[in-house]
Design an enzyme around this catalytic site. Structure first.
Site, short mmCIF file in Angstrom:
data_model
loop_
_atom_site.label_atom_id
_atom_site.label_comp_id
_atom_site.label_asym_id
_atom_site.label_seq_id
_atom_site.Cartn_x
_atom_site.Cartn_y
_atom_site.Cartn_z
CG HIS A 269 -0.26 0.04 2.54
ND1 HIS A 269 0.24 1.19 3.10
CD2 HIS A 269 0.01 -0.94 3.44
CE1 HIS A 269 0.77 0.93 4.26
NE2 HIS A 269 0.66 -0.36 4.49
CB CYS B 227 1.23 -3.78 5.00
SG CYS B 227 -0.36 -4.44 5.55
#
Length: 344
Positions: free
Chosen positions: A283, A299
């Site tokens: 992301h 992440c």
């Protein structure tokens, strides 16, 4: 007394100009290979040019800030290796020439500010905590300057240095910006490699040729990045961030799940690539200057523009290989086998 003050002001202006490295469009566009390695914390016209050329060649330096920092050096090393040029942390003539030959056109160009650039709405201030983001209707930019800097993959400081005394909220004003593509074209992506040790993400085609390189923030002690191989399951522009209290982030007080609305300053930025492990993805970020310099919550974090370029070309089912730092035993095994490591 007034003469002394005036002299001090002039001296400070001269010092500021020197620190900025006379960063006008001509100096950057015409910059030659630096004769010696520039300092990593100083603005340099040749490094602005180098970073823009790397960005255009799909070897992202992250945020273009005019400094030969860690991310720019990572991208330069990857470009050198891909092009068969020896890398010893210097900008060799052959490396500089290959980089210049990889794309055409001036690296800095003029841009006229549009209505869309100044329309907003803008946040008065970006909250520092997730709890304080809950009531906001959108996680927008905080100013036209922030939006313009991100639009051209630049730091706000570099954009200001290139455009002294310019107003960034005035429609029709002409400013100097990095000449980078608004939308990136990539060949078909067959595999993504996430290097947890070096903080990078690499995209490969079906023939195992490196087609794109990005610096990345990867994992943290309280929520480490996965190991092994996952797959891409989805892509989303302007994602909503869903906070799960099971994450148990130390900075979050809420014991209930909540959502943070979309926007470039959303906790997961302006783009999300979902992976086949619950809650994990690749992301964007509200802090492009921190990419690969701070840990994520498990992440893989890229700049907003890099993850969008990746997300627009990656397909569902694409394998994402997480490469762990080598253990002592694996390092010893590679040494015994001549230092070679099998490709993934």
């Amino acid at each position: 007394m007034m003469r002394w003050m005036l002299g001090a002001v002039i001296s400070l202006a001269a010092i500021s100009s020197a620190l900025a490295g006379n960063l006008d469009a001509a100096a950057v566009n015409d910059a030659a290979r630096p004769a010696k390695q520039p300092a990593s914390d100083k603005l340099n016209a040749a490094i602005v040019k180098l970073q823009i050329l790397l960005d255009r060649a799909r070897f992202s330096p992250g945020e273009i800030d005019g400094k030969l920092g860690e991310n720019a050096q990572k991208a330069l090393k990857a470009f050198a290796e891909q092009n068969g040029v020896a890398w010893d942390k210097t900008i060799a003539p052959e490396l500089w020439d290959k980089l210049n030959a990889a794309s055409e056109g001036a690296v800095l160009v003029e841009y006229k500010i549009t209505d869309a650039d100044v329309k907003g709405p803008f946040l008065k201030e970006l909250p520092g905590k997730l709890d304080d983001m809950k009531p906001l209707k959108a996680l927008s930019y905080t100013s036209p300057l922030e939006g313009l800097a991100e639009k051209f993959h630049m730091s706000a400081d570099l954009l200001k240095a290139l455009n002294p005394d310019k107003a960034f909220d005035k429609v029709g004003a002409t400013i100097v910006v990095a000449n980078v593509p608004a939308r990136r074209e990539l060949p078909n992506i067959a595999r993504l490699d996430v290097d947890k040790r070096n903080g990078t993400l690499k995209a490969f085609d079906q023939g195992a040729t490196l087609i794109a390189f990005y610096p990345a923030s990867i994992g943290s002690p309280d929520r480490p990045t996965p190991s092994g191989t996952l797959k891409v399951t989805s892509t989303h522009e302007n994602p909503v961030y869903h906070y799960n209290p099971d994450y148990k982030f130390r900075s979050v007080k809420s014991k209930q799940p909540f959502d943070v609305q979309p926007g470039p300053n959303n906790p997961v930025g302006a783009y999300w690539i979902g992976l086949s492990a619950q809650g994990y993805g690749i992301h964007g970020t509200a802090e492009p200057d921190r990419v690969s310099k701070s840990a994520s919550h498990g992440c893989v974090r890229l700049t907003n523009w890099d993850v969008r370029a990746l997300g627009e070309h990656v397909k569902r089912g694409t394998p994402v290989v997480f490469l762990d730092a080598p253990t002592d035993s694996s390092s010893e095994q590679r040494r015994k086998s001549g230092g070679r490591r099998a490709s993934n």
